[in-house]
Design an enzyme around this catalytic site. Structure first.
Site, PDB file in Angstrom:
ATOM      1  N   ASP A 192      -7.555  -1.811   4.324  1.00  0.00           N
ATOM      2  CA  ASP A 192      -6.156  -1.539   4.443  1.00  0.00           C
ATOM      3  C   ASP A 192      -5.739  -1.710   6.058  1.00  0.00           C
ATOM      4  O   ASP A 192      -5.371  -0.606   6.601  1.00  0.00           O
ATOM      5  CB  ASP A 192      -5.772  -0.333   3.958  1.00  0.00           C
ATOM      6  CG  ASP A 192      -6.033  -0.281   2.416  1.00  0.00           C
ATOM      7  OD1 ASP A 192      -5.930  -1.427   1.930  1.00  0.00           O
ATOM      8  OD2 ASP A 192      -6.284   0.693   1.851  1.00  0.00           O
ATOM      9  N   CYS A 194      45.452   7.876  -7.938  1.00  0.00           N
ATOM     10  CA  CYS A 194      46.457   8.935  -7.101  1.00  0.00           C
ATOM     11  C   CYS A 194      46.835   8.349  -5.870  1.00  0.00           C
ATOM     12  O   CYS A 194      47.787   8.735  -5.351  1.00  0.00           O
ATOM     13  CB  CYS A 194      45.618   9.947  -7.041  1.00  0.00           C
ATOM     14  SG  CYS A 194      43.911   9.809  -6.380  1.00  0.00           S
ATOM     15  N   HIS A 226       0.832  -1.004   0.092  1.00  0.00           N
ATOM     16  CA  HIS A 226       0.153  -0.157   0.029  1.00  0.00           C
ATOM     17  C   HIS A 226       0.920   1.057  -0.069  1.00  0.00           C
ATOM     18  O   HIS A 226       1.909   1.400   0.858  1.00  0.00           O
ATOM     19  CB  HIS A 226      -0.756   0.158   1.291  1.00  0.00           C
ATOM     20  CG  HIS A 226      -1.822   1.136   1.334  1.00  0.00           C
ATOM     21  ND1 HIS A 226      -3.097   1.024   0.331  1.00  0.00           N
ATOM     22  CD2 HIS A 226      -1.952   2.293   1.921  1.00  0.00           C
ATOM     23  CE1 HIS A 226      -3.964   2.309   0.572  1.00  0.00           C
ATOM     24  NE2 HIS A 226      -3.018   3.002   1.367  1.00  0.00           N
TER      25      HIS A 226
END
Length: 914
Positions: A152, A719, A116
């Site tokens: 939900d 480097c 969700h």
């Protein structure tokens, strides 16, 4: 020996969902080893199958397309029977718009999990993303929860949150976070269930909200609100369903998109647009449509959709038809027909796609916009369209005109034309700019001077590149100065500056493979390393510094009061102005990014001089700054010689800062020029001879592995490469034996081959210097154990080399090779202080390393080593958040981390008396 590790737990899974999201979750679950026993998706729409169903059918997974799962509130027995026959142990619902009966939800032994797109319990329901924006939430995110019979309301398994940016829309929030992180979240949730570690956390009722589905009829704008609320309403309905109002005389329905509250510097002058109910009429300006809230504050809308569905720039609302159509070349006509076929495939119900065919009125949905963008990318050699472009040109004729303009390199105003060098390499067509980039435009150098850039893999010419002259430096500095003092860059907020840098990082990521291929072609970088480091770390750097933009802040300071008055003293950190950045050839894009990202985050403008032998990724970067919307003049790129262009930048009175990476010798010269010219600020990252001390009590396997990497990483063109290894006597011979064994396994070859370990050296002159360096080592009496020669094949290939018996007085013990040459010296067992003295007996101090299992020894040695970076039981582990820079003649100033910002800022003290 340890026994075999337990294989990850796997399950039989039913995937119930739809869309690209569902498809991606399905694919990732299969990659995790789970058996997807069935896929349930929606019926075909207008003759088109859902992406999830299409993907599963390719894999031979059973696919079901039920139009409904129940009738009159009861689950359909035939549906339940087909489901139960699969024997699923878990239902995964990644994006499901159908109502699934509880007989299905509760059937598997592990139940069902659902994705969700909100932080539940907030915004339960189907329009969660819309309401997150409409309510002006500062945090968004997604939830994965155990399905129950509520809406939900099930127990939470997992949640992840993100910041909601001020101008986020449903699309940007979904594409930036909810889609990519949601897929990862679903996979993580399934993994937790398989491992028996998945939580079930009841949702709190406090803070729970439910809002209805956003539909077109409910998306009308309420004008009796502050500007921020109106902006939130418009962006919360962008792109679907679209916030609308009635306006004009006679009234017509207008839908607004692309809203922002960033109206800094905008003056509401232009043609009035009457809007019934609005606090004030809207104003159509060059920037777009300015609207007003009931608090009299402004917002800006950039796009308007008319009643007929046509999307236009809001700034063109009162203008007539667009300028005359482009006349297409033969090649463009062929492309147009290929795109017409793509439209035909996407719109199966349309008998014939004509110029007047409207994409959306012919049945296309938002998922088809994504498909069209991807189809065009395939057909047009990777051309990156935005979803917005499809909405702006909905008919086929308009779409082809827009497409051709983009293919020709024209922006909205048709001001930028890019003359690409095209080359088919690495199973892709590269589009490489090759001219100077000044003031937002690609152009020839003064006098049309050019030079050849060489492919180190075979010595061939890649293309001719414009060779900048002193007059070009003056043009570029003037453009940068104007952009700094008068342009939009200095007027936008720090947060908006960050958003542009984030957008630039996203574009770099979208072009990651192309940039890595160019780096392999132009610099000889191994492609896989270029993806991870040369380009990958460049993207990370821009993202890191984009986040710093709105966090650069001063402080308040208590000072002595001059009674009876009081004082307030504060500091401000300000950009220094025009900066010159001079970058080396070993990491062309990464070194550019390390400096430029901090420079731009601080608010400066920049003139970049890439190394003459590796200019191409810098020029491609320049193109991406245009696409990202970085204002013209902010970034300028001048390929050319250091003695001419670098010198002029150092001498130029309008340049206020030089950032340089390169040799100590050149760094000293730059520092002197900066002092003499206008005492400009300077930061220098110079040469190195980094010591790596390996004690007998180390993890020898790791020391060999990391010791190899410390020297041979990026062909030794690094480097911080370990310039000299000090190995304790008692393990010296075994260490050397193992190293030589590993060196002989290394594959030296074409950097584009995926199994190559070691590509060509960057350019011919450097190869010759490596030859001389090794000859010198042999002449002085060091033992050449392996390597030391050019490889007899086309290109600039050099054998990985190992020297032993290197004594302190030798040239190779003191000077940097900057190549794949391992220098090994012995030291007596237990003589820590003596080896430290030898390690520090150099004028360089960039990096260093120590390998030991003794934590006390590690701390003691790291304290005593005179270097800007000390690696303990690792090497080359740089990170965008960790400051990087040297001591002594390795330079001063920092790249990366918060410290790098200080190189591009000046501190102003302000004192008030009151």
């Amino acid at each position: 020996m340890a026994g075999p590790s337990n294989p990850p737990a796997t399950m039989k899974i039913a995937v119930i969902g739809q869309s690209l999201f569902g498809q991606e979750v399905y694919c990732h679950l299969r990659k995790e080893g789970h058996e997807v026993v069935g896929v349930f998706t929606i019926p075909d729409k207008d003759g088109k199958a859902d992406p999830l169903g299409l993907e599963a059918e390719k894999d031979g997974v059973p696919v079901f397309k039920f139009s409904r799962w129940r009738a009159k509130g009861q689950a359909l027995p035939e549906v339940v029977a087909k489901y139960q026959a699969l024997g699923a142990e878990l239902n995964v619902l990644p994006f499901c718009s159908q109502f699934i009966p509880m007989e299905i939800i509760n059937a598997p032994r592990h139940g069902s999990i659902i994705y969700h797109p909100s932080l539940l319990p907030r915004h339960r329901g189907a329009s969660a993303i819309n309401w997150t924006l409409i309510h002006g939430d500062k945090k968004g995110g997604f939830s994965i929860f155990w399905a129950d019979d509520g809406l939900d309301t099930g127990d939470l398994l997992l949640q992840k949150e993100c910041e909601v940016l001020p101008d986020d829309t449903v699309s940007t929030l979904y594409n930036r976070f909810l889609f990519p992180e949601g897929i990862k979240g679903m996979v993580q949730a399934v993994r937790l269930i398989a491992e028996g570690k998945a939580p079930r956390l009841p949702q709190p009722e406090e803070g729970a909200t439910y809002e209805g589905i956003q539909k077109k009829e409910t998306a009308k704008i309420d004008w009796d609100q502050p500007a921020e609320a109106i902006h939130n309403w418009i962006r919360g309905n962008d792109k679907v369903p679209g916030a609308w109002t009635e306006a004009c005389e006679p009234l017509q329905k207008l839908t607004f998109f692309n809203s922002t509250l960033n109206t800094s510097g905008l003056v509401p002058e232009g043609d009035a647009l009457p809007i019934p109910g609005a606090h004030r009429p809207g104003v159509v300006t060059k920037a777009g449509l300015i609207l007003f809230g009931n608090d009299d504050k402004m917002l800006l809308v950039k796009n308007i959709q008319l009643e007929d569905g046509k999307m236009i720039l809001a700034s063109n609302f009162f203008k007539g038809a667009a300028s005359s159509a482009l006349e297409l070349t033969e090649a463009e006509l062929v492309t147009a027909e290929a795109v017409r076929s793509a439209w035909q495939r996407i719109l199966p119900n349309v008998l014939e796609v004509e110029d007047s065919t409207d994409f959306f009125k012919s049945g296309a949905a938002s998922v088809d916009v994504v498909r069209l963008v991807e189809e065009v990318k395939e057909l047009c050699d990777g051309l990156e369209l935005e979803n917005e472009d499809v909405y702006m040109a909905t008919t086929f004729g308009d779409f082809i005109q827009l497409l051709v303009r983009k293919l020709r390199g024209d922006d909205e105003e048709g001001e930028c034309s890019i003359d690409y060098v095209e080359m088919a390499v690495n199973k892709r067509t590269l589009h490489m700019p090759h001219q100077l980039f000044i003031g937002g435009a690609f152009m020839d150098a003064d006098g049309a001077k050019t030079f050849e850039t060489i492919n180190p893999t075979d010595g061939s010419v890649i293309c001719r590149v414009s060779l900048a002259q002193v007059t070009d430096v003056d043009k570029a500095v003037a453009a940068a100065k104007d952009a700094f003092e008068n342009g939009r860059w200095g007027k936008i907020s720090a947060r908006d500056r960050g958003r542009l840098l984030y957008r630039l990082a996203d574009l770099m990521e979208q072009h990651q493979e192309e940039l890595a291929t160019i780096e392999a072609l132009d610099a000889g970088a191994v492609y896989t390393l270029a993806l991870k480091t040369h380009v990958g770390m460049s993207i990370q750097t821009f993202r890191y510094f984009a986040g710093w933009c709105d966090k650069i802040q001063g402080s308040t300071i208590p000072i002595n009061q001059a009674r009876p008055n009081r004082n307030l003293t504060l500091t401000r950190k300000e950009p220094v102005g025009v900066c010159g950045i001079i970058i080396p050839w070993n990491y062309p894009l990464m070194m550019l990014s390390w400096k430029t990202a901090a420079c731009l985050a601080a608010g400066n403008t920049v003139v970049i001089k890439p190394a003459q032998v590796t200019p191409l990724t810098a020029l491609k970067f320049a193109e991406l700054t245009l696409k990202a919307g970085i204002p013209k003049g902010v970034v300028n790129v001048l390929p050319g010689s250091g003695s001419l262009i670098g010198q002029r930048l150092s001498d130029h009175p309008d340049v206020r800062k030089i950032g340089f990476t390169g040799s100590t010798e050149v760094g000293k010269h730059i520092m002197k020029s900066c002092a003499i010219s206008n005492v400009k600020k300077v930061s220098l990252e110079l040469g190195g001879k980094s010591p790596l001390i390996i004690f007998a009590d180390c993890d020898l396997n790791k020391a060999v592995q990391m010791g190899m990497s410390s020297v041979f990483f990026n062909k030794g063109e690094n480097c911080i490469a370990a310039g000299r290894l000090f190995v304790e006597d008692s393990i010296h011979d075994e260490f050397v034996r193992r190293v030589v064994q590993e060196v002989r396994k290394m594959k030296v070859g074409n950097p584009l081959d995926r199994d190559t370990d070691h590509g060509p050296q960057n350019h011919h002159a450097h190869l010759m210097k490596l030859m001389e360096y090794c000859q010198c080592g042999v002449k002085e009496g060091a033992t050449l154990v392996c390597g030391g020669n050019q490889i007899p094949r086309p290109g600039f290939f050099f054998e990985p080399t190992v020297f032993t018996d290197v004594e302190d007085h030798m040239f190779i013990a003191k000077e940097e090779s900057f190549g794949p040459v391992m220098i090994i010296s012995r030291f007596a067992d237990g003589d820590v202080d003596a080896v430290l003295s030898r390690a520090n007996a150099t004028e360089f101090g960039l990096a260093s390393g120590v390998f030991t299992r003794d934590i006390n020894k590690a701390l003691y040695v790291s304290d005593k080593l005179q270097a800007g970076t000390v690696f303990v039981n690792t090497y080359n582990k740089t990170d965008v958040a960790a400051p990087f820079g040297g001591f002594k003649q390795s330079g001063f100033g920092k790249d990366l981390g918060e410290a790098a910002l200080n190189e591009y800022l000046r501190v102003k003290t302000v004192t008030f008396e009151y």
